[in-house]
Structure formats: C-alpha cells, structure tokens
Write an enzyme that holds these catalytic residues in place. Structure first.
Site, PDB file in Angstrom:
ATOM      1  N   LYS A 189      -4.416  -8.615   0.465  1.00 41.92           N
ATOM      2  CA  LYS A 189      -3.149  -8.556   1.013  1.00 41.92           C
ATOM      3  C   LYS A 189      -3.435  -9.485   2.395  1.00 41.92           C
ATOM      4  O   LYS A 189      -3.883  -8.812   3.477  1.00 41.92           O
ATOM      5  CB  LYS A 189      -2.700  -7.298   1.438  1.00 41.92           C
ATOM      6  CG  LYS A 189      -1.266  -7.175   2.075  1.00 41.92           C
ATOM      7  CD  LYS A 189      -0.990  -5.663   2.688  1.00 41.92           C
ATOM      8  CE  LYS A 189       0.477  -5.705   3.468  1.00 41.92           C
ATOM      9  NZ  LYS A 189       0.382  -4.055   3.742  1.00 41.92           N
ATOM     10  N   GLU A 249      -6.017  -3.099  -1.922  1.00 42.82           N
ATOM     11  CA  GLU A 249      -4.974  -4.355  -1.953  1.00 42.82           C
ATOM     12  C   GLU A 249      -5.578  -5.479  -1.286  1.00 42.82           C
ATOM     13  O   GLU A 249      -5.856  -5.516  -0.070  1.00 42.82           O
ATOM     14  CB  GLU A 249      -3.773  -3.691  -1.232  1.00 42.82           C
ATOM     15  CG  GLU A 249      -2.617  -4.901  -1.446  1.00 42.82           C
ATOM     16  CD  GLU A 249      -1.083  -4.234  -1.537  1.00 42.82           C
ATOM     17  OE1 GLU A 249      -0.619  -3.746  -2.402  1.00 42.82           O
ATOM     18  OE2 GLU A 249      -0.673  -4.286  -0.318  1.00 42.82           O
ATOM     19  N   GLU A 296       1.406   5.369  -1.762  1.00 42.29           N
ATOM     20  CA  GLU A 296       1.319   3.906  -1.205  1.00 42.29           C
ATOM     21  C   GLU A 296       1.883   3.912   0.023  1.00 42.29           C
ATOM     22  O   GLU A 296       2.676   4.401   0.630  1.00 42.29           O
ATOM     23  CB  GLU A 296       2.348   3.332  -2.008  1.00 42.29           C
ATOM     24  CG  GLU A 296       2.076   3.113  -3.519  1.00 42.29           C
ATOM     25  CD  GLU A 296       3.330   2.313  -4.291  1.00 42.29           C
ATOM     26  OE1 GLU A 296       3.331   2.320  -5.642  1.00 42.29           O
ATOM     27  OE2 GLU A 296       3.919   1.562  -3.407  1.00 42.29           O
ATOM     28  N   ASN A 336       6.215   5.253  -2.150  1.00 48.01           N
ATOM     29  CA  ASN A 336       5.810   4.318  -0.899  1.00 48.01           C
ATOM     30  C   ASN A 336       6.207   5.138   0.215  1.00 48.01           C
ATOM     31  O   ASN A 336       7.362   5.256   0.435  1.00 48.01           O
ATOM     32  CB  ASN A 336       6.814   2.757  -1.271  1.00 48.01           C
ATOM     33  CG  ASN A 336       6.030   1.846  -0.119  1.00 48.01           C
ATOM     34  OD1 ASN A 336       5.390   2.279   0.671  1.00 48.01           O
ATOM     35  ND2 ASN A 336       6.442   0.672  -0.539  1.00 48.01           N
TER      36      ASN A 336
HETATM   37  O1  LIG Z   1       3.405  -4.153   4.411  1.00 50.41           O
HETATM   38  C1  LIG Z   1       4.557  -4.712   4.779  1.00 50.41           C
HETATM   39  O2  LIG Z   1       4.555  -5.230   5.773  1.00 50.41           O
HETATM   40  C2  LIG Z   1       5.484  -4.814   3.912  1.00 50.41           C
HETATM   41  C3  LIG Z   1       6.739  -5.496   4.172  1.00 50.41           C
HETATM   42  C4  LIG Z   1       7.842  -5.410   3.573  1.00 50.41           C
HETATM   43  C5  LIG Z   1       7.889  -5.187   2.059  1.00 50.41           C
HETATM   44  C6  LIG Z   1       6.553  -4.826   1.762  1.00 50.41           C
HETATM   45  C7  LIG Z   1       5.521  -4.551   2.451  1.00 50.41           C
HETATM   46  N1  LIG Z   1       4.423  -3.891   1.982  1.00 50.41           N
HETATM   47  C8  LIG Z   1       4.314  -3.751   0.646  1.00 50.41           C
HETATM   48  C9  LIG Z   1       3.303  -2.694   0.080  1.00 50.41           C
HETATM   49  O3  LIG Z   1       3.652  -1.805  -0.635  1.00 50.41           O
HETATM   50  C10 LIG Z   1       2.076  -2.412   0.980  1.00 50.41           C
HETATM   51  O4  LIG Z   1       1.400  -3.740   0.999  1.00 50.41           O
HETATM   52  C11 LIG Z   1       1.162  -1.463   0.301  1.00 50.41           C
HETATM   53  O5  LIG Z   1       1.622  -0.569  -0.062  1.00 50.41           O
HETATM   54  C12 LIG Z   1      -0.033  -1.249   0.982  1.00 50.41           C
HETATM   55  O6  LIG Z   1       0.255  -0.728   2.410  1.00 50.41           O
HETATM   56  P1  LIG Z   1      -0.715  -0.697   3.655  1.00 50.41           P
HETATM   57  O7  LIG Z   1      -1.816   0.061   2.976  1.00 50.41           O
HETATM   58  O8  LIG Z   1       0.110   0.097   4.699  1.00 50.41           O
HETATM   59  O9  LIG Z   1      -1.102  -1.981   3.927  1.00 50.41           O
END
Ligand SMILES: O=C(O)c1ccccc1NCC(=O)[C@H](O)[C@H](O)COP(=O)(O)O
Length: 316
Positions: free
Chosen positions: A56, A54, A215, A185
C-alpha cells in the site's frame, strides 16, 4: 451521486468517481488461482498467524508515499511469513497499479489479492490475481453490476472473491450469495474512522466454514490477539507493515503466540502418541495463555455467546 454516497468522506467519493471512469481489460481473463483457504490452513498448522500483508504505497489516511520497488517489498513480506499479499491497483489515491500486481504475482508463490474499487464487470479483466476484492457498500443489490452479478462473474473467471462488509446488512448480503471468503472492514468508509469493535460485533454471525478476515486498523500484537480471539481466520494489515522495516513488521505480527502454539502442538502430539507423565503435563501447562491473553480471549467469547456459529477462541 445518490443520497447514501452523499454521506461518504470526500476522499472516498473521489475514489468512487475515478473508479467509475476506469476502463477494464481488453480480453476476458481465465485465472488459475492459488487457494487462499489452503494457504491459511498451512499457516495455522505451522503455528503462525495468517496475515495478508498489503503493498500500500500511500492512501488518503497515510502521510507521504513509499516509493521502494513494490516487488522488493512483497518479497520481504513473504520472508516475514505473510500467508498472502494484498496489492493496491488503484492509482490515483493509493499509488498502485495493475503492473505492480502483475510483477508481484510473478515474483512470489503465495496467493495475491487485487485491492481496488471494482464497480463494473469489465474491470475484473484488468489483471490476473488469486483473490479479488468486492466491496458490498459500493455495489448495488440488483442489476448487471450488482454484488451478486460481479461475484458470479469473478467466480466464473476463476478468481476467489473476497466480499468486504462493514455492517450486519452487508454481511447478510454476502452470506446470501454464498460468499466463502468474507472480510469485515474495521474502517468505516463513510467517515474513514477505524474501530476494531466492528469485527467483534460481526464475527459471531459468520458461519465457521467461511474464511473470515479482519481488515484495517490492526497495528499491534495486542490487536492481532484481539481479532484472533474474536474469531478472525486471517488479518489484512497494510499501514502497520508498510511503516518501517517491512520484513520485521510482518514477522512480528505473524509470530504472535507462535511459541505457545508450538508448545501446545507438542503437548497434543505427546497426548495422542500415548506418552504421558510429567513431560506432557508440563507442555500443556506451558501452553496455557497468560492472564492477559485469557482476558483477550474471554472478551471475544463474551461478545459471541448469543448466536455464535463461529469458534471465537481460535488460537488459545
Ligand atoms: O486506508 C485508507 O486510507 C482508505 C481510505 C479510503 C478507502 C479505503 C481505504 N483503505 C482500504 C483498506 O481496506 C486498507 O488498505 C486495508 O484494509 C489495510 O488497512 P490498514 O492496515 O489500516 O492500513
């Protein structure tokens, strides 16, 4: 705001409020999507772990913002072995944009997921992507902007919808409408807490023919093994890849047990070609999981014995 939204973390309430304000695209899109299930199968055949990496730049739960060129980051993820990319297009809370996605999709040849909080049909038309995220929690049961209506509208445009769920009830809604790609998620969007048990609880209830993603919250090689043992076809990983050397991080998480998978493949090939003897026996023995790996696998199996339509032992 309705009663259930009242329970959401303030950051998520704010995300939803801005999502409702956002406009859509001027014209209805018609997408020629790159197949995600085929990309997952190709990665499996190559003996690697299918990872959706991702892009991000930031998030409500991340400190700071990554300001490097998103296209350069995307290319590094693909070089590191990512099966597909997820690109945040939400601008206010995640530092994303539709333009980032457009540029990234042009620069790579893997499937690209649009990661956003789509709540109205017109918002589907903001930018082309191969997959599009629909979050069951934020979409109504009925009406013009319900999960079912947006699923149909997205499919008609040629997108592959990824339906995101967090509870058994949301999973039932996704399966009822025939979702072929489902993401569990591990992050509870009510409290913003991450718990990998979420995936382990829901995965046994997902049929084998659904492409299933784990996720959020996957940060280590141990987490990758744990989610795979619980039945994940692919993993969606943001923070752990974005934090530091993106290519090296992707490579580390996509090559978990690759050596063992390749040994197992040679054992299988020798067995089917009729070559036997000591070499095949040795290859098969070398391909067996270590005791730590077995423990991971057994945990997934133990939790899934009640209903399991899904083989929870995918990579062992
Ligand atoms: O990632 C956040 O802080 C978040 C906060 C509020 C709503 C959604 C959020 N994330 C969305 C996601 O689904 C993640 O970006 C994605 O699954 C990756 O997660 P990670 O590997 O834990 O960064």
């Amino acid at each position: 705001m309705n009663a259930s939204e009242d329970k959401l973390a303030p950051a998520v309430r704010s995300i939803l409020a801005t999502a409702r304000e956002r406009s859509g695209g001027a014209d209805r899109l018609d997408v020629d999507a790159r197949s995600f299930p085929e990309a997952v199968a190709a990665t499996e055949s190559a003996g690697r772990v299918p990872v959706v990496a991702e892009v991000k730049p930031t998030s409500p739960t991340t400190e700071g913002e990554r300001t490097d060129d998103p296209v350069a980051l995307a290319r590094e993820m693909v070089s590191g072995g990512a099966t597909a990319l997820s690109v945040l297009t939400e601008p206010e809370h995640f530092g994303g944009s539709a333009e980032n996605l457009r540029r990234i999709r042009e620069a790579v040849d893997v499937p690209v997921l649009r990661k956003d909080f789509v709540v109205r049909e017109a918002q589907l038309d903001a930018v082309e992507s191969d997959l599009i995220l629909l979050i069951a929690r934020f979409l109504d049961e009925d009406g013009t902007d319900s999960l079912a209506a947006l699923y149909e509208a997205a499919s008609e445009r040629g997108f592959q919808p990824l339906v995101e769920v967090h509870t058994r009830e949301e999973l039932a809604r996704a399966l009822d409408l025939g979702a072929e790609i489902v993401g569990v998620n591990n992050r509870d969007l009510g409290k913003l807490e991450v718990d990998l048990d979420t995936f382990e609880r829901l995965a046994p209830h997902v049929p084998e023919d659904v492409t299933l993603l784990a996720e959020s919250g996957v940060t280590s090689v141990g987490d990758v093994r744990r989610m795979r043992a619980a039945g994940a076809d692919a993993l969606l990983i943001g923070t752990a890849i974005m934090d530091g050397d993106v290519e090296a991080n992707t490579e580390r998480l996509t090559t978990v047990d690759a050596e063992r998978a390749s040994r197992r493949k040679s054992a299988d090939a020798e067995r089917t070609s009729g070559a036997g003897g000591e070499e095949a026996v040795k290859a098969e023995r070398d391909a067996k999981p270590t005791s730590a790996e077995s423990t991971d696998a057994n945990r997934g199996l133990a939790k899934s014995t009640d209903t399991t339509p899904r083989n929870t032992d995918t990579n062992q």
